[in-house]
Write a protein that holds these residues in place. Structure first.
Motif, PDB file in Angstrom:
ATOM      1  N   UNK A   1       0.840  -1.202   0.000  1.00  0.00           N
ATOM      2  CA  UNK A   1       0.000   0.000   0.000  1.00  0.00           C
ATOM      3  C   UNK A   1       0.874   1.251   0.000  1.00  0.00           C
ATOM      4  N   UNK A   2       1.932   1.244   0.796  1.00  0.00           N
ATOM      5  CA  UNK A   2       2.836   2.396   0.855  1.00  0.00           C
ATOM      6  C   UNK A   2       3.491   2.657  -0.494  1.00  0.00           C
TER       7      UNK A   2
ATOM      8  N   UNK B   1       3.504   5.732  -3.762  1.00  0.00           N
ATOM      9  CA  UNK B   1       4.786   6.388  -4.041  1.00  0.00           C
ATOM     10  C   UNK B   1       5.064   6.404  -5.534  1.00  0.00           C
ATOM     11  N   UNK B   2       6.260   6.848  -5.888  1.00  0.00           N
ATOM     12  CA  UNK B   2       6.661   6.883  -7.301  1.00  0.00           C
ATOM     13  C   UNK B   2       7.226   5.545  -7.771  1.00  0.00           C
ATOM     14  N   UNK B   3       7.307   4.566  -6.866  1.00  0.00           N
ATOM     15  CA  UNK B   3       7.855   3.259  -7.212  1.00  0.00           C
ATOM     16  C   UNK B   3       6.894   2.140  -6.817  1.00  0.00           C
ATOM     17  N   UNK B   4       5.722   2.076  -7.457  1.00  0.00           N
ATOM     18  CA  UNK B   4       4.761   1.024  -7.114  1.00  0.00           C
ATOM     19  C   UNK B   4       5.290  -0.365  -7.474  1.00  0.00           C
ATOM     20  N   UNK B   5       4.814  -1.365  -6.771  1.00  0.00           N
ATOM     21  CA  UNK B   5       5.240  -2.731  -7.012  1.00  0.00           C
ATOM     22  C   UNK B   5       4.010  -3.624  -7.033  1.00  0.00           C
ATOM     23  N   UNK B   6       4.065  -4.697  -7.827  1.00  0.00           N
ATOM     24  CA  UNK B   6       2.935  -5.599  -7.930  1.00  0.00           C
ATOM     25  C   UNK B   6       2.667  -6.312  -6.609  1.00  0.00           C
ATOM     26  N   UNK B   7       1.408  -6.637  -6.358  1.00  0.00           N
ATOM     27  CA  UNK B   7       1.028  -7.310  -5.112  1.00  0.00           C
ATOM     28  C   UNK B   7       1.712  -8.660  -4.986  1.00  0.00           C
ATOM     29  N   UNK B   8       1.744  -9.439  -6.067  1.00  0.00           N
ATOM     30  CA  UNK B   8       2.351 -10.773  -6.032  1.00  0.00           C
ATOM     31  C   UNK B   8       3.863 -10.673  -5.831  1.00  0.00           C
ATOM     32  N   UNK B   9       4.508  -9.765  -6.585  1.00  0.00           N
ATOM     33  CA  UNK B   9       5.961  -9.598  -6.459  1.00  0.00           C
ATOM     34  C   UNK B   9       6.330  -9.179  -5.041  1.00  0.00           C
ATOM     35  N   UNK B  10       5.513  -8.322  -4.460  1.00  0.00           N
ATOM     36  CA  UNK B  10       5.773  -7.874  -3.093  1.00  0.00           C
ATOM     37  C   UNK B  10       5.583  -9.009  -2.097  1.00  0.00           C
ATOM     38  N   UNK B  11       4.555  -9.834  -2.313  1.00  0.00           N
ATOM     39  CA  UNK B  11       4.306 -10.978  -1.430  1.00  0.00           C
ATOM     40  C   UNK B  11       5.451 -11.984  -1.507  1.00  0.00           C
ATOM     41  N   UNK B  12       5.978 -12.202  -2.716  1.00  0.00           N
ATOM     42  CA  UNK B  12       7.121 -13.120  -2.879  1.00  0.00           C
ATOM     43  C   UNK B  12       8.331 -12.602  -2.119  1.00  0.00           C
ATOM     44  N   UNK B  13       8.556 -11.305  -2.179  1.00  0.00           N
ATOM     45  CA  UNK B  13       9.667 -10.685  -1.454  1.00  0.00           C
ATOM     46  C   UNK B  13       9.583 -10.981   0.045  1.00  0.00           C
ATOM     47  N   UNK B  14       8.376 -10.931   0.572  1.00  0.00           N
ATOM     48  CA  UNK B  14       8.188 -11.131   2.012  1.00  0.00           C
ATOM     49  C   UNK B  14       8.109 -12.599   2.397  1.00  0.00           C
TER      50      UNK B  14
END
Length: 343
Positions: free
Chosen positions: A95-96, A100-113
C-alpha cells in the motif's frame, strides 16, 4: 531438575536488544553518529540469543529424543505467525509503495516477504531450520559425538560465510543471504556444548565446565574484545548487525560469560514479564513503530521525545496485542503464543 534462570535473563536481554536495535533504525533517520553506533554494539546479539535459546531449551528438555509431533508443533506456533505477520507487513508495504513513485505488484511484493523472507520475521525461518536440525540430531543419534570440535569448526564456517559474503558483496533477493544456515551454525553447536556441560542439579556450574570453558567465560576476555570493538567503531571499520564476522567471537564469549555468572541468579518479576511477552514483542513492535511515525510525522518532536514515544507505543502496543491474541488458542497460534513463565 533445577530452574534455568540464565535463560530468563538471556531471553529478556535478546528481546530488549532486538526492540532497541529496530528503534535505533528509526532514530538514525534523524541522528546517525558514533554514539548511536556504540549503542548498537550490545544490541547486535539479539538474534543469535533467540536462536541459542531455541536450541538450548529443547536440548535440555528432550535430550536424546524428541516427542512425536515435535516438528508439527513447531510449524504450528512458529510458521503460522510467520505467514500472518508476513501478510500484515507485506500488505502495508505494498500500500505504501502504491502511493509512491515506485509502485510494485502485489504478487511480487508478497514473494519478497514470504519466499525471500524480506522482513524481520526471517528469524523464524532460521529457528525452524534449527528445529529440524535438532530433530535430525536426535534421530541420527549424533549426541554420541563430542560437540566441542564441531563448535570451533562451525565458528570458522560462519565467520567465513559472513566474511566472504561481505568481501564479494553478495546481494541476494530479500533476506535469503541471512536465512542460510551456514551463517548461524555456530549458535547451534554452542548451545549443544553448553547443554552437554550444564548441571541439571543444584551442583556448582564450575565443577561441570571443563577448564577451557571456565577460562573463556572470564569477563577479562569479553572486556578486551569489547574494547577492541569500541576502538574499531571509532575508526569507522565496523558495520553493525548480527550478520558480521566480529559478532561471532563476541557472542561466544558473551554467552559463556553470561551462562557462568547468571547461573542460579533468580530472575526478577520484570524479567519474567518480558519473557512472557517476548515473542509477541518481537513480531509486532515494528508495526507500532511505523504507526507512531505516521502519527508524529507532521510534528517536529525533539529526538529524545521521539525515541521515548517509539519506546512506549512499541511496548504497550505489542504487549496489548499479544495479551488480546492469547485470550483464545487460535489467536495465540496466529499472533504469537505467550510463554508460560513461573513467578
Amino acid at each position: 531438575m533445577r530452574k534455568i534462570e540464565e535463560i530468563y535473563w538471556l531471553r529478556a536481554y535478546g528481546c530488549i536488544a532486538v526492540f532497541l536495535f529496530h528503534l535505533l533504525d528509526h532514530v538514525n533517520q534523524r541522528l546517525d553518529n558514533v554514539a548511536t553506533d556504540l549503542m548498537r554494539i550490545p544490541l547486535v546479539l539479539g538474534t543469535p540469543i533467540f536462536l541459542f535459546i531455541a536450541v538450548f531449551v529443547f536440548a535440555v528438555r528432550y535430550d536424546k529424543s524428541v516427542p512425536e509431533g515435535f516438528l508439527a508443533q513447531r510449524v504450528k506456533y512458529v510458521m503460522v505467525p510467520y505467514f500472518v505477520y508476513g501478510f500484515i507487513y507485506s500488505t502495508a508495504e505494498w500500500v505504501r509503495l502504491e502511493a509512491s513513485d515506485e509502485p510494485v505488484g502485489l504478487v511480487a511484493n508478497a514473494i519478497e516477504y514470504y519466499v525471500y523472507a524480506g522482513w524481520h520475521g526471517y528469524f523464524l525461518i532460521i529457528a525452524m531450520q534449527f528445529y529440524v536440525a535438532y530433530w535430525l540430531f536426535t534421530r541420527w543419534q549424533l549426541w554420541r559425538l563430542n560437540p566441542v570440535p564441531w563448535l570451533w569448526g562451525a565458528c570458522i564456517i560462519s565467520m567465513g560465510y559472513w566474511g566472504l559474503a561481505d568481501w564479494f558483496d553478495v546481494d541476494l533477493p530479500g533476506y535469503l543471504l541471512w536465512i542460510a544456515p551456514l551463517g548461524w551454525i555456530y549458535v547451534f553447536f554452542l548451545a549443544l556444548v553448553l547443554v552437554r556441560y550444564y548441571p541439571l542439579t543444584s551442583e556448582s556450574v564450575l565443577l561441570a565446565h571443563p577448564a577451557w570453558m571456565q577460562q573463556m567465560a572470564r569477563p577479562l576476555w569479553l572486556g578486551l574484545l569489547v574494547a577492541l570493538i569500541i576502538a574499531a567503531t571509532f575508526a569507522g571499520w565496523l558495520a553493525f548487525s548480527s550478520k558480521e564476522v566480529w559478532v561471532i567471537p563476541f557472542f561466544v564469549l558473551f554467552t559463556l560469560c553470561a551462562m557462568r555468572y547468571l547461573a542460579g541468579r533468580p530472575a526478577p518479576l520484570w524479567v519474567r514479564h518480558v519473557n512472557a511477552y517476548s515473542f509477541g514483542i518481537y513480531l509486532a513492535h515494528p508495526m507500532f513503530f511505523v504507526l507512531t511515525d505516521l502519527a508524529v510525522e507532521p510534528l517536529s518532536l525533539p529526538i529524545g521525545l521521539y525515541a521515548l514515544l517509539l519506546m512506549v507505543v512499541g511496548v504497550v502496543g505489542s504487549v496489548g496485542l499479544n495479551k488480546l491474541a492469547n485470550t483464545t488458542t487460535a489467536g495465540a497460534m496466529l499472533f504469537g503464543k505467550q510463554l508460560k513463565v513461573s513467578h
